[in-house]
Scaffold this active site. Structure first.
Site, PDB file in Angstrom:
ATOM      1  N   ARG A  96      29.453  46.704  58.082  1.00 49.90           N
ATOM      2  CA  ARG A  96      29.393  47.865  58.971  1.00 49.90           C
ATOM      3  C   ARG A  96      27.584  47.831  60.074  1.00 49.90           C
ATOM      4  NH1 ARG A  96      31.177  51.454  54.575  1.00 49.90           N
ATOM      5  NH2 ARG A  96      29.629  52.624  55.117  1.00 49.90           N
ATOM      6  N   ARG A 152      21.073  57.138  56.582  1.00 49.11           N
ATOM      7  CA  ARG A 152      21.644  58.198  56.010  1.00 49.11           C
ATOM      8  C   ARG A 152      21.942  57.796  54.775  1.00 49.11           C
ATOM      9  NH1 ARG A 152      25.087  52.932  55.781  1.00 49.11           N
ATOM     10  NH2 ARG A 152      26.877  53.652  54.952  1.00 49.11           N
ATOM     11  N   ARG A 196      26.181  44.009  51.651  1.00 51.64           N
ATOM     12  CA  ARG A 196      27.527  44.115  51.303  1.00 51.64           C
ATOM     13  C   ARG A 196      28.527  43.587  52.461  1.00 51.64           C
ATOM     14  NH1 ARG A 196      29.413  50.376  50.799  1.00 51.64           N
ATOM     15  NH2 ARG A 196      28.320  51.076  52.840  1.00 51.64           N
ATOM     16  N   ARG A 223      31.469  65.876  52.169  1.00 52.14           N
ATOM     17  CA  ARG A 223      30.134  65.659  52.111  1.00 52.14           C
ATOM     18  C   ARG A 223      28.595  67.196  52.497  1.00 52.14           C
ATOM     19  NH1 ARG A 223      30.292  60.488  53.851  1.00 52.14           N
ATOM     20  NH2 ARG A 223      28.904  58.936  54.139  1.00 52.14           N
ATOM     21  N   LYS A 242      31.222  53.208  45.814  1.00 48.82           N
ATOM     22  CA  LYS A 242      31.951  54.739  45.609  1.00 48.82           C
ATOM     23  C   LYS A 242      33.073  53.340  46.202  1.00 48.82           C
ATOM     24  CE  LYS A 242      30.727  57.064  48.414  1.00 48.82           C
ATOM     25  NZ  LYS A 242      29.864  57.761  48.833  1.00 48.82           N
TER      26      LYS A 242
HETATM   27  P1  AMP Z   1      30.733  56.166  54.612  1.00 41.24           P
HETATM   28  O1  AMP Z   1      32.303  55.558  55.719  1.00 41.24           O
HETATM   29  O2  AMP Z   1      31.816  57.377  54.090  1.00 41.24           O
HETATM   30  O3  AMP Z   1      29.848  56.137  54.239  1.00 41.24           O
HETATM   31  O4  AMP Z   1      31.614  57.495  56.384  1.00 41.24           O
HETATM   32  C1  AMP Z   1      30.391  56.350  57.637  1.00 41.24           C
HETATM   33  C2  AMP Z   1      29.999  57.318  58.639  1.00 41.24           C
HETATM   34  O5  AMP Z   1      31.330  58.099  58.958  1.00 41.24           O
HETATM   35  C3  AMP Z   1      29.452  58.290  58.027  1.00 41.24           C
HETATM   36  O6  AMP Z   1      27.956  57.961  57.519  1.00 41.24           O
HETATM   37  C4  AMP Z   1      29.245  59.879  59.224  1.00 41.24           C
HETATM   38  O7  AMP Z   1      28.562  59.170  60.328  1.00 41.24           O
HETATM   39  C5  AMP Z   1      30.551  59.648  59.074  1.00 41.24           C
HETATM   40  N1  AMP Z   1      31.186  60.112  57.880  1.00 41.24           N
HETATM   41  C6  AMP Z   1      32.434  60.601  57.371  1.00 41.24           C
HETATM   42  N2  AMP Z   1      32.690  60.979  56.543  1.00 41.24           N
HETATM   43  C7  AMP Z   1      31.700  62.248  57.119  1.00 41.24           C
HETATM   44  C8  AMP Z   1      31.449  63.925  56.621  1.00 41.24           C
HETATM   45  N3  AMP Z   1      32.872  64.059  55.108  1.00 41.24           N
HETATM   46  N4  AMP Z   1      30.863  64.177  56.863  1.00 41.24           N
HETATM   47  C9  AMP Z   1      29.950  64.076  58.357  1.00 41.24           C
HETATM   48  N5  AMP Z   1      30.600  62.646  58.306  1.00 41.24           N
HETATM   49  C10 AMP Z   1      31.556  61.950  57.569  1.00 41.24           C
END
Ligand code: AMP
Length: 246
Positions: free
Chosen positions: A193, A204, A160, A121, A41
């Site tokens: 990361r 996740r 990644r 989410r 994404k």
């Molecule tokens: P991402 O980069 O979108 O994969 O987000 C990394 C992490 O941030 C996720 O695994 C969650 O711990 C937290 N996070 C990001 N966006 C959200 C969201 N909308 N709701 C809950 N946790 C989030």
């Protein structure tokens, strides 16, 4: 490649001012990007952002920015909890995420549109976003759901690498930087990361299946869901996305 727009208001909070003000875009898009972690994404968001001139707004980037700012600026207890949960691969509580997005409502009203990535989410977050957009007198044009089998996702996440400064995303084999280990755009040393480590990845993926996958039905019922197969090279997926959006 790193053609992301200025995201000061999104990454730094409501008082920050974007230096690069958007021009009047020809095709303003208000999009949500859905897809399991590792589906690509972020890469598609960067390509779409360059094509449409809309900012890539990632809630995950806000939490990562908070983590990297830790030394200079003490975090609030809620934000510290959020960062710790992120490192374990767990979701951050809806209340905190929604406060953060509401504070940044200006980004949702931006005349260049927006690309939301990683938000919403959960169904509760999607309902809150629906209400917020209605309140702002606007609406989503489309919700793009990227689809890929889990085995391919796991392979992608393992390779990644991310730039901690400008957030550009690379892959050891599929999208390597020109100089190994360094960001093409700003020269910073690339990192994996913490939440891309195997234990966090498992948490996740389950969080996605339980909490986020139901959003496909939520948006299909509203007639805005666009499904895109996420196999192949980033450029192929991008072309598929443009075709699907019409
Ligand atoms: P991402 O980069 O979108 O994969 O987000 C990394 C992490 O941030 C996720 O695994 C969650 O711990 C937290 N996070 C990001 N966006 C959200 C969201 N909308 N709701 C809950 N946790 C989030």
């Amino acid at each position: 490649m790193n053609l992301q727009r200025d995201r000061a208001a999104w990454l730094q909070g409501p008082d920050a001012v974007c230096q690069e003000q958007p021009a009047h875009p020809v095709h303003r898009r208000r999009l949500v990007l859905l897809g399991a972690p590792g589906v690509g994404k972020g890469t598609q968001a960067a390509l779409l952002s360059a094509a449409f001139g809309a900012c890539h707004l990632s809630t995950g980037d806000v939490f990562r920015a908070a983590h990297h700012a830790r030394e200079g600026t003490p975090l609030s207890p809620a934000m510290r909890d959020a960062v710790d949960r992120m490192h374990r691969g767990e979701l951050v509580p809806d209340g905190l995420v929604l406060d953060l997005v509401r504070e940044r409502a200006a980004c949702l009203r931006c005349r260049a549109g927006f690309l939301l990535d990683g938000f919403p989410r959960t169904v509760a977050q999607a309902e809150a976003l629906d209400a917020l957009l209605t309140e702002l007198g606007t609406a989503l044009d489309a919700v793009i759901s990227y689809e890929l089998p889990e085995a391919e996702i796991v392979a992608r996440i393992g390779g990644r690498r991310t730039c901690p400064v400008c957030k550009a995303v690379y892959h050891l084999t599929a999208r390597p930087p020109r100089r190994a280990g360094c960001c093409d755009a700003c020269g910073t040393e690339l990192i994996q990361r913490p939440d891309d480590a195997p234990a966090a990845v498992h948490v996740r993926q389950s969080a996605y299946e339980t909490n986020t996958a139901p959003l496909r039905d939520h948006y299909a019922a509203r007639g805005v869901l666009v499904s895109v197969a996420a196999h192949g090279a980033p450029e192929e997926i991008f072309q598929r996305t443009l075709a699907a959006l019409g």
